[in-house]
Design an enzyme around this catalytic site. Structure first.
Site, PDB file in Angstrom:
ATOM      1  N   HIS A  57      42.976  35.712  40.481  1.00  0.00           N
ATOM      2  CA  HIS A  57      43.362  35.833  41.890  1.00  0.00           C
ATOM      3  C   HIS A  57      44.763  35.285  42.138  1.00  0.00           C
ATOM      4  CE1 HIS A  57      39.431  36.827  44.106  1.00  0.00           C
ATOM      5  NE2 HIS A  57      39.235  37.071  42.820  1.00  0.00           N
ATOM      6  N   ASP A 117      26.079  40.649  33.704  1.00  0.00           N
ATOM      7  CA  ASP A 117      25.357  41.091  32.514  1.00  0.00           C
ATOM      8  C   ASP A 117      24.329  40.037  32.152  1.00  0.00           C
ATOM      9  OD1 ASP A 117      26.447  39.094  30.786  1.00  0.00           O
ATOM     10  OD2 ASP A 117      28.111  40.378  30.206  1.00  0.00           O
ATOM     11  N   ASP A 121      31.385  37.786  26.012  1.00  0.00           N
ATOM     12  CA  ASP A 121      31.109  38.791  24.990  1.00  0.00           C
ATOM     13  C   ASP A 121      31.339  40.173  25.579  1.00  0.00           C
ATOM     14  OD1 ASP A 121      28.840  39.314  26.610  1.00  0.00           O
ATOM     15  OD2 ASP A 121      27.633  37.880  25.472  1.00  0.00           O
TER      16      ASP A 121
END
Length: 399
Positions: A146, A320, A327
């Site tokens: 950001h 995820d 990863d």
């Protein structure tokens, strides 16, 4: 579905426990960034996230059209450390050891004679924060994204203006997590405890090092960070114009190219979503009243089980399933139509980015190598010099 819902619930409870209200103000001259702002409400957008009345056309029709709503696209958010991260995987930075720019010279050895213990001091602070806060790594990486995308990598994001018209108070930054700011404050304080280093290292360089360490200590790649940045002299909320989670790939490419970043950079940096989660504020428009066509139906049902139709901005969804491990699982999710944000899903339905997603999903090392290159390039944006910048004594206010 029940397991995923429970996992998200556990993550929110841990994240909530790690958070506490903070107020703005000076840090009393003790050095380091002041406590971050309290996050009590969702951001107020000119066009707030809204439910879709109709599902978008199927993927076969081409690039998806952006859904309503707005949120920064590059926003790794908070998530708990459920399992120990793997050891950092070294990936040599493709950049030269010295990068000359219009604003000065960056070099990994910039502080060799000024603050020789700089990297160990910052890494120690980041490691300590990650041990005490399950969301520190994701929040710290998110701050760097950001900051660099607004007026360059100049720590302007850390400045707190008395009238709250700073970057922190812009709608796009209201969901930045407090633990990221606390990590930078801890790193700044650690640096200043060394008499050789005190008030000689820019807050911008501390942010760059902390972002690298957050990735490496989460099992991701490590690299030599180019150093020698100056801090911004001020910050304005009106300067904030970040990529949005509701934008399609052509719109995102346009934003990135304006900063000299390529589509490879776009996809790799989006992979930063492998750390963290996002609020249902930025998910509900995809799943209510019906799920959009770019979501796997089973995954859409899971999201509906996590995010209630009567919006709860304090409920979060993981990007995820590996949560805090850096990863390539994010790209596997995107391949399977399980991208949480619209901007995630869009990467797999545009010909300019789909092949890159496939490459990173199949080869984690390829992702790591490109991520390092993209982070180095990102770190060169908007460099200041002694004429238009300074080394801030206190990260939250200009000298």
């Amino acid at each position: 579905m029940k397991a995923l819902s429970l996992l998200v619930l556990v993550s929110f409870l841990i994240a909530a426990a790690a958070e506490c209200p903070f107020s703005h103000g000076n840090d009393g001259g003790n050095g380091g960034a002041n406590a971050p702002p309290k996050e009590a409400s969702p951001p107020k957008h000119d066009s707030p996230p809204a439910n879709n009345n109709t599902a978008p056309p199927p993927p076969a029709s081409g690039t998806p059209t952006a859904a309503p709503g707005a949120s920064p696209a590059l926003a790794p958010a908070a998530s708990p450390a459920l399992t120990p991260a793997a050891s950092p995987a070294p990936v040599p930075a493709p950049a030269s050891s010295v990068n000359k720019t219009n604003n000065g010279t960056l070099s990994p050895d910039y502080y060799a004679n000024i603050c020789p213990n700089l990297e160990s001091l910052v890494q120690g602070a980041v490691r300590g924060m990650m041990a005490s806060s399950p969301i520190a790594a994701a929040a710290t990486l998110r701050l760097f994204f950001h900051d660099c995308f607004i007026t360059g990598c100049d720590a302007s994001l850390l400045i707190q203006n008395p009238n709250n018209d700073d970057e922190q108070h812009s709608s796009e930054n209201m969901f930045l997590r407090a633990d990221g700011y606390k990590t930078i404050a801890a790193a700044k304080a650690a640096v200043d405890t060394d008499p050789q280093c005190a008030n000689k290292v820019s807050c911008a360089d501390i942010m760059a090092l902390a972002a690298r360490d957050a990735v490496a200590l989460s099992g991701g790649p490590t690299w030599k960070v180019e150093l020698g940045r100056y801090d911004a002299l001020g910050a304005r909320a009106s300067d904030v114009d970040l990529p949005l989670t509701t934008e399609d790939v052509p719109a995102l490419i346009k934003r990135f190219s304006a900063h000299g970043l390529t589509v490879d950079d776009l996809v790799a940096l989006s992979g930063g979503h492998t750390l963290g989660a996002t609020s249902c504020v930025f998910v509900n428009s995809r799943i209510y009243p019906t799920a959009d066509a770019f979501l796997d139906p089973g995954f859409a049902s899971q999201l509906q089980g996590i995010c209630p139709s009567n919006l709860d901005p304090n409920t979060f969804v993981f990007f995820d399933q590996s949560v805090t491990s850096f990863d390539n699982n994010y790209f596997l999710m995107v391949q399977q139509k399980k991208g949480v944000l619209f901007s995630d899903s869009a990467l797999y339905f545009d010909s300019s980015s789909k092949g890159i997603v496939d490459k990173f999903a199949a080869d984690q090392n390829a992702f790591f190598t490109q991520f390092v290159s993209s982070m180095v390039t990102l770190g060169r944006l908007g460099l200041k010099n002694a004429a238009n910048g300074e080394i801030r004594t206190i990260c939250t206010k200009p000298n």
